[in-house]
Enzyme design. Structure first.
Site, short mmCIF file in Angstrom:
data_model
loop_
_atom_site.label_atom_id
_atom_site.label_comp_id
_atom_site.label_asym_id
_atom_site.label_seq_id
_atom_site.Cartn_x
_atom_site.Cartn_y
_atom_site.Cartn_z
N ARG A 84 0.69 -1.30 0.08
CA ARG A 84 0.08 0.04 0.01
C ARG A 84 0.97 1.27 0.03
O ARG A 84 0.56 2.37 0.58
CB ARG A 84 -0.94 0.12 1.38
CG ARG A 84 -1.99 -1.13 1.25
CD ARG A 84 -3.08 -0.84 0.19
NE ARG A 84 -2.63 -1.60 -1.15
CZ ARG A 84 -2.64 -3.28 -1.12
NH1 ARG A 84 -3.38 -3.53 -0.21
NH2 ARG A 84 -2.37 -3.63 -2.14
N CYS A 109 -10.54 -0.01 1.97
CA CYS A 109 -10.09 -0.34 3.04
C CYS A 109 -9.74 0.87 3.95
O CYS A 109 -8.73 1.69 3.37
CB CYS A 109 -9.10 -1.43 2.98
SG CYS A 109 -9.81 -3.12 2.56
N GLU A 169 -4.79 3.26 6.11
CA GLU A 169 -4.53 3.19 4.86
C GLU A 169 -4.95 4.42 4.07
O GLU A 169 -4.21 4.91 3.04
CB GLU A 169 -5.20 1.85 4.02
CG GLU A 169 -4.79 1.76 2.54
CD GLU A 169 -5.57 0.77 2.03
OE1 GLU A 169 -5.34 -0.50 2.39
OE2 GLU A 169 -6.23 0.83 1.01
N1 EPU Z 1 -12.56 -10.95 7.52
C1 EPU Z 1 -13.43 -11.14 8.40
N2 EPU Z 1 -14.27 -9.94 8.95
C2 EPU Z 1 -14.44 -8.88 8.10
C3 EPU Z 1 -13.65 -8.94 7.00
C4 EPU Z 1 -12.66 -9.91 6.62
O1 EPU Z 1 -13.19 -11.99 9.36
O2 EPU Z 1 -15.11 -8.11 8.47
C5 EPU Z 1 -11.79 -12.04 7.14
C6 EPU Z 1 -11.91 -12.82 5.61
O3 EPU Z 1 -12.85 -13.75 6.07
C7 EPU Z 1 -10.72 -13.15 5.26
C8 EPU Z 1 -9.72 -12.15 5.81
O4 EPU Z 1 -10.32 -11.36 6.92
O5 EPU Z 1 -10.37 -14.18 5.78
C9 EPU Z 1 -9.07 -11.10 4.84
O6 EPU Z 1 -10.28 -10.39 4.17
P1 EPU Z 1 -10.31 -10.29 2.65
O7 EPU Z 1 -10.26 -11.33 1.94
O8 EPU Z 1 -11.65 -9.46 2.58
O9 EPU Z 1 -9.08 -9.17 2.36
P2 EPU Z 1 -8.46 -8.11 3.07
O10 EPU Z 1 -7.11 -8.47 3.67
O11 EPU Z 1 -9.54 -7.51 4.05
C10 EPU Z 1 -7.40 -7.02 1.04
C11 EPU Z 1 -7.17 -5.34 0.74
C12 EPU Z 1 -8.10 -5.02 -0.07
C13 EPU Z 1 -8.45 -5.80 -1.35
C14 EPU Z 1 -8.46 -7.44 -0.77
C15 EPU Z 1 -8.76 -8.37 -1.96
C16 EPU Z 1 -5.76 -4.20 2.40
C17 EPU Z 1 -6.04 -3.50 3.65
N3 EPU Z 1 -6.95 -4.64 2.06
O12 EPU Z 1 -8.32 -7.08 1.91
O13 EPU Z 1 -8.18 -3.62 -0.70
O14 EPU Z 1 -9.69 -5.67 -2.35
O15 EPU Z 1 -7.41 -7.94 0.05
O16 EPU Z 1 -7.82 -8.35 -2.99
O17 EPU Z 1 -4.67 -4.76 2.08
C18 EPU Z 1 -8.11 -1.36 -0.16
O18 EPU Z 1 -6.92 -1.26 -0.30
O19 EPU Z 1 -8.96 -0.26 -0.02
C19 EPU Z 1 -8.87 -2.80 -0.39
C20 EPU Z 1 -10.13 -2.89 -0.25
#
Ligand code: EPU
Length: 328
Positions: free
Chosen positions: A198, A246, A321
């Site tokens: 990021r 995010c 972020e």
């Molecule tokens: N999870 C929960 N509860 C929630 C949200 C997520 O338990 O409310 C769990 C999910 O079930 C999963 C894990 O947390 O096991 C990760 O969640 P997710 O797959 O949604 O990925 P993320 O790490 O939250 C990242 C990026 C996103 C991007 C997604 C998909 C960051 C901070 N976020 O999200 O980017 O779209 O991967 O590639 O790195 C952004 O940067 O604005 C953004 C949305």
């Protein structure tokens, strides 16, 4: 006194910014400038600096919270700098050594090479990421399918290295043209840059445009891969609501036991917390939704509450972020 005629491009005094961000909160800026090309951007930047302002760059406003009230100084929006094109075969044009970024107005005698033989795109800062993905898909270029559904413009995407689990925008960068603090252009080759999680590693320099390189792949496969990624994203993120993406970066997995920011917030009971018209998404806890009519103060207070909650319950201090433009 500065007036609109002092600027080399479209210039709006006291312009509202909320509708230029995806979260739709925040106040006005003293001057909003809209250059239509890199030359106008450079001139606008130099004039602002001469007058003692350090301009802020606004792309699609996708990862940004603008405070309420009047933001002093200058915002340069890249909205009108939307060009995207296939590079010329500069060697055939007898212009070796020139960057493909300079070939926006090609001499008529040179045609671009076969798409599969030269799978590169030249993209200006204000081109939206969905436009880049559509162009790549239509040409049968693979590399950015995982960014489907990510809003914003190329410039902002590079500045913060937009992406996620399925890849990041810097994965396809060949070179980036930036504006240095003194207003000169510099072309940075991928090998000399160190983008991180990021963070594009550009040290706050404005992005003018970039050359991107893809892998040729049958168009139908690119279409299918984008469709799968979009379906997966729609299931877990509030993509059709007003959010800034995010809010927090994912913490170091060693500290959090591999738990993402969203998971930590959910485990701490943060889902559904609200301030005014701002609420922590029930679908994905790392998103704050503007239910319509939220203020930046609501959103910022909610962010602090969520960060404090997680810190109190887990000892982990989540890092933001999203960027915040403070009016004082
Ligand atoms: N999870 C929960 N509860 C929630 C949200 C997520 O338990 O409310 C769990 C999910 O079930 C999963 C894990 O947390 O096991 C990760 O969640 P997710 O797959 O949604 O990925 P993320 O790490 O939250 C990242 C990026 C996103 C991007 C997604 C998909 C960051 C901070 N976020 O999200 O980017 O779209 O991967 O590639 O790195 C952004 O940067 O604005 C953004 C949305």
């Amino acid at each position: 006194m500065t007036s609109a005629s002092d600027w080399p491009c479209v210039a709006l005094p006291r312009a509202e910014l909320a509708d230029r961000t995806t979260l739709r909160v925040g106040g006005e800026v003293e001057w909003l400038l809209e250059p239509a090309n890199p030359g106008e951007l450079q001139e606008a930047w130099k004039i602002a600096v001469e007058r003692g302002w350090r301009p802020r760059l606004l792309g699609g406003g996708a990862n940004l919270i603008v405070e309420d009230g009047l933001l002093p100084g200058v915002v340069i929006a890249t909205e009108r700098m939307r060009l995207l094109f296939r590079p010329l075969d500069v060697a055939a044009a007898g212009e070796e050594g020139q960057s493909p970024l300079d070939s926006a107005a090609p001499p008529a005698r040179v045609a671009p090479a076969d798409p599969a033989a030269d799978p590169r795109l030249v993209v200006w800062a204000g081109c939206t990421l969905p436009t880049v993905l559509r162009a790549a898909r239509d040409l049968g270029y693979s590399g950015l399918e995982g960014l489907v559904g990510v809003p914003g413009h190329l410039g902002g995407g590079l500045a913060m290295n937009a992406g996620g689990r399925w890849g990041e925008i810097w994965d396809v960068v060949v070179s980036v043209r930036v504006l240095e603090a003194d207003g000169s252009f510099a072309d940075l080759e991928r090998g000399t840059c160190s983008p991180g999680y990021r963070d594009g590693g550009l040290g706050g320099r404005a992005v003018v445009g970039a050359v991107l390189a893809f892998e040729p792949r049958p168009k139908q496969e690119v279409v299918e891969s984008m469709r799968e990624h979009l379906l997966a994203k729609n299931r877990v993120q509030p993509v059709s609501l007003c959010t800034a993406g995010c809010i927090f970066k994912n913490p170091d997995p060693e500290l959090s036991g591999g738990r993402s920011a969203g998971r930590l917030i959910e485990e701490c009971g943060g889902k559904g917390l609200s301030r005014g018209r701002a609420v922590v998404s029930e679908l994905h806890a790392n998103f704050i939704v503007n239910r319509g009519g939220a203020s930046a103060a609501d959103v910022l207070a909610l962010i602090e509450e969520v960060a404090d909650l997680v810190a109190h319950k887990t000892g982990i201090r989540l890092e933001m972020e999203v960027e915040v433009w403070r009016s004082r």
